[in-house]
Design an enzyme around this catalytic site. Structure first.
Site, PDB file in Angstrom:
ATOM      1  N   ASP A  95       0.843  -1.202   0.000  1.00 39.79           N
ATOM      2  CA  ASP A  95       0.000   0.000   0.000  1.00 39.79           C
ATOM      3  C   ASP A  95       0.878   1.252   0.000  1.00 39.79           C
ATOM      4  O   ASP A  95       2.097   1.175   0.043  1.00 39.79           O
ATOM      5  CB  ASP A  95      -0.915  -0.060   1.225  1.00 39.79           C
ATOM      6  CG  ASP A  95      -2.139   0.823   1.099  1.00 39.79           C
ATOM      7  OD1 ASP A  95      -2.439   1.291  -0.017  1.00 39.79           O
ATOM      8  OD2 ASP A  95      -2.813   1.041   2.126  1.00 39.79           O
ATOM      9  N   HIS A  96       0.226   2.412  -0.005  1.00 41.75           N
ATOM     10  CA  HIS A  96       0.833   3.740  -0.076  1.00 41.75           C
ATOM     11  C   HIS A  96       2.340   3.792   0.194  1.00 41.75           C
ATOM     12  O   HIS A  96       2.782   3.685   1.326  1.00 41.75           O
ATOM     13  CB  HIS A  96       0.156   4.669   0.930  1.00 41.75           C
ATOM     14  CG  HIS A  96      -1.267   4.957   0.634  1.00 41.75           C
ATOM     15  ND1 HIS A  96      -1.675   5.940  -0.251  1.00 41.75           N
ATOM     16  CD2 HIS A  96      -2.404   4.383   1.098  1.00 41.75           C
ATOM     17  CE1 HIS A  96      -2.995   5.957  -0.314  1.00 41.75           C
ATOM     18  NE2 HIS A  96      -3.460   5.018   0.495  1.00 41.75           N
ATOM     19  N   GLU A 169      -3.914   7.975   7.204  1.00 41.68           N
ATOM     20  CA  GLU A 169      -3.913   6.513   7.295  1.00 41.68           C
ATOM     21  C   GLU A 169      -2.475   6.025   7.350  1.00 41.68           C
ATOM     22  O   GLU A 169      -1.695   6.237   6.422  1.00 41.68           O
ATOM     23  CB  GLU A 169      -4.617   5.903   6.074  1.00 41.68           C
ATOM     24  CG  GLU A 169      -4.793   4.386   6.147  1.00 41.68           C
ATOM     25  CD  GLU A 169      -6.013   3.984   6.937  1.00 41.68           C
ATOM     26  OE1 GLU A 169      -6.056   4.266   8.155  1.00 41.68           O
ATOM     27  OE2 GLU A 169      -6.931   3.413   6.347  1.00 41.68           O
ATOM     28  N   HIS A 212      -9.533   8.837   3.940  1.00 38.23           N
ATOM     29  CA  HIS A 212      -9.150   7.767   4.850  1.00 38.23           C
ATOM     30  C   HIS A 212      -9.786   7.978   6.220  1.00 38.23           C
ATOM     31  O   HIS A 212      -9.990   9.100   6.660  1.00 38.23           O
ATOM     32  CB  HIS A 212      -7.625   7.733   5.034  1.00 38.23           C
ATOM     33  CG  HIS A 212      -6.890   7.194   3.856  1.00 38.23           C
ATOM     34  ND1 HIS A 212      -5.757   7.784   3.348  1.00 38.23           N
ATOM     35  CD2 HIS A 212      -7.106   6.099   3.091  1.00 38.23           C
ATOM     36  CE1 HIS A 212      -5.303   7.082   2.323  1.00 38.23           C
ATOM     37  NE2 HIS A 212      -6.110   6.059   2.144  1.00 38.23           N
ATOM     38  N   HIS A 249      -9.762   4.066  -2.594  1.00 34.00           N
ATOM     39  CA  HIS A 249      -9.170   4.219  -1.264  1.00 34.00           C
ATOM     40  C   HIS A 249     -10.147   4.982  -0.373  1.00 34.00           C
ATOM     41  O   HIS A 249     -10.992   5.727  -0.851  1.00 34.00           O
ATOM     42  CB  HIS A 249      -7.864   5.012  -1.337  1.00 34.00           C
ATOM     43  CG  HIS A 249      -6.725   4.261  -1.932  1.00 34.00           C
ATOM     44  ND1 HIS A 249      -5.680   3.771  -1.183  1.00 34.00           N
ATOM     45  CD2 HIS A 249      -6.460   3.899  -3.210  1.00 34.00           C
ATOM     46  CE1 HIS A 249      -4.824   3.154  -1.968  1.00 34.00           C
ATOM     47  NE2 HIS A 249      -5.271   3.217  -3.209  1.00 34.00           N
ATOM     48  N   ASN A 271      -9.569  -0.711  -1.049  1.00 30.06           N
ATOM     49  CA  ASN A 271      -8.791  -0.888   0.171  1.00 30.06           C
ATOM     50  C   ASN A 271      -9.684  -0.860   1.397  1.00 30.06           C
ATOM     51  O   ASN A 271     -10.592  -0.025   1.496  1.00 30.06           O
ATOM     52  CB  ASN A 271      -7.745   0.224   0.290  1.00 30.06           C
ATOM     53  CG  ASN A 271      -6.593   0.049  -0.671  1.00 30.06           C
ATOM     54  OD1 ASN A 271      -6.696  -0.665  -1.665  1.00 30.06           O
ATOM     55  ND2 ASN A 271      -5.493   0.703  -0.368  1.00 30.06           N
TER      56      ASN A 271
END
Length: 343
Positions: A95-96, A169, A212, A249, A271
């Site tokens: 992820d990110h 997040e 998020h 997201h 996600n």
């Protein structure tokens, strides 16, 4: 062999696009959270995506190491072994990853897959995410092109992002972004397509007001039509082959109506982190509250080993994750759609 091969992963994304459903992609930090996700996918006969963030990797590596790459590799290797027991396909994703972490996180993981491939082993991860949304679009695209070429050489799919997912997040904090940054424009989507077309397969996290975290109803102003407008602009110019595999997201707390609208506009991956964190913690709190005198040695007593044994509440936490992920499979329409054994 339930960890998807590159060809199987591509087939998973194609099937989701054609069938207007999406895969839940859950961030894991431990064997317990991973097992909860695997159990849900298997029970729902849904293929799925398990992913690791930089923070998740650091946590999994232990307090003494605090090493995101090490933790990510440990979790991925564990998933390769555990997933063998299930009759669904699982893809592994990171992820990110922001630009400043590319050299210390993404590139070492890509290199680990390259090393495995040279040894005749399968890819460690099937896809990675570059979150370069903090950069001006031209710089974001330049970095995306560089990494997409590197990923494509190892049959890895790259996820890119243009526009900003609001909120915070796992160390990625965009809570101070102006509202207009939360919406990717059709012009942005055209620019991404024109720059990346032909370099390798990628997914695109276009933003449409998503944030998020978890918020009360009405706090987040989602505009799924943003996705449709962008897809239409690209396909009108370049044909149906140009349709993006989109990623959602910041979907925690999204209404079923908004959620399923995005599936019609090309979302194939969503996600899930905030909701599963709560689903994990809620039964643990319930266990502690109901067994307070047993989990603590109060006033010189000895407590109750059966209720302070971590397994007693972590089993409940695992089931909490399973229940939430099963609901996600239903909401995203991936239930019953496994292509395991078909590709």
């Amino acid at each position: 062999m339930p960890i998807a091969t590159p060809a199987q992963y591509a087939a998973m994304l194609d099937a989701a696009q054609q069938g207007s459903y999406a895969y839940p992609a859950m961030n894991v930090t431990s064997l317990t959270t991973m097992n909860g996700a695997l159990k849900a996918f298997a029970e729902k006969k849904s293929d799925g995506i398990i992913q690791v963030s930089t923070g998740g990797g650091q946590f999994a590596s232990g307090l003494s190491n605090n090493d995101a790459v090490l933790g990510a590799i440990v979790l991925a290797e564990a998933c390769h072994r555990l997933a063998e027991r299930y009759d669904v396909l699982i893809a592994l994703h990171t992820d990110h990853c922001q630009p400043g972490k590319v050299d210390g996180f993404l590139k070492p993981l890509i290199q680990e897959t390259a090393r495995r491939r040279e040894a005749g082993l399968p890819n460690l991860f099937q896809s990675h995410m570059l979150d370069a949304s903090e950069l001006p679009l031209d710089e974001n695209i330049a970095l995306s092109k560089e990494l997409l070429k590197l990923c494509a050489a190892n049959e890895i799919i790259l996820e890119v992002e243009a526009g900003v997912v609001g909120g915070e997040e796992d160390g990625v904090d965009h809570s101070d972004q102006p509202a207009d940054k939360l919406y990717t424009t059709p012009e942005d989507m055209l620019a991404v397509y024109e720059a990346l077309d032909g370099l390798g397969r990628y997914m695109f996290a276009a933003t449409f007001g998503n944030v998020h975290g978890h918020y009360k109803p009405g706090s987040v102003k989602l505009r799924p039509d943003i996705l449709k407008k962008g897809q239409d602009a690209v396909m009108q110019k370049y044909g149906e082959k140009a349709e993006f595999d989109l990623v959602f997201h910041g979907g925690s707390g999204t209404s079923v109506e908004d959620l399923q609208a995005t599936l019609e506009y090309g979302v194939v991956k969503m996600n899930i982190d905030t909701d599963t964190q709560y689903a994990f913690t809620r039964p643990v709190v319930d266990h502690i509250m109901k067994n307070y005198d047993g989990v603590l040695k109060i006033e010189g007593e000895v407590g109750n080993k059966k209720v302070y044994d971590p397994r007693s509440y972590l089993k409940k936490a695992e089931q909490g994750v399973t229940d939430r992920m099963a609901a996600a499979c239903d909401g995203l329409r991936s239930s019953g759609n496994t292509i395991f054994g078909k590709v």
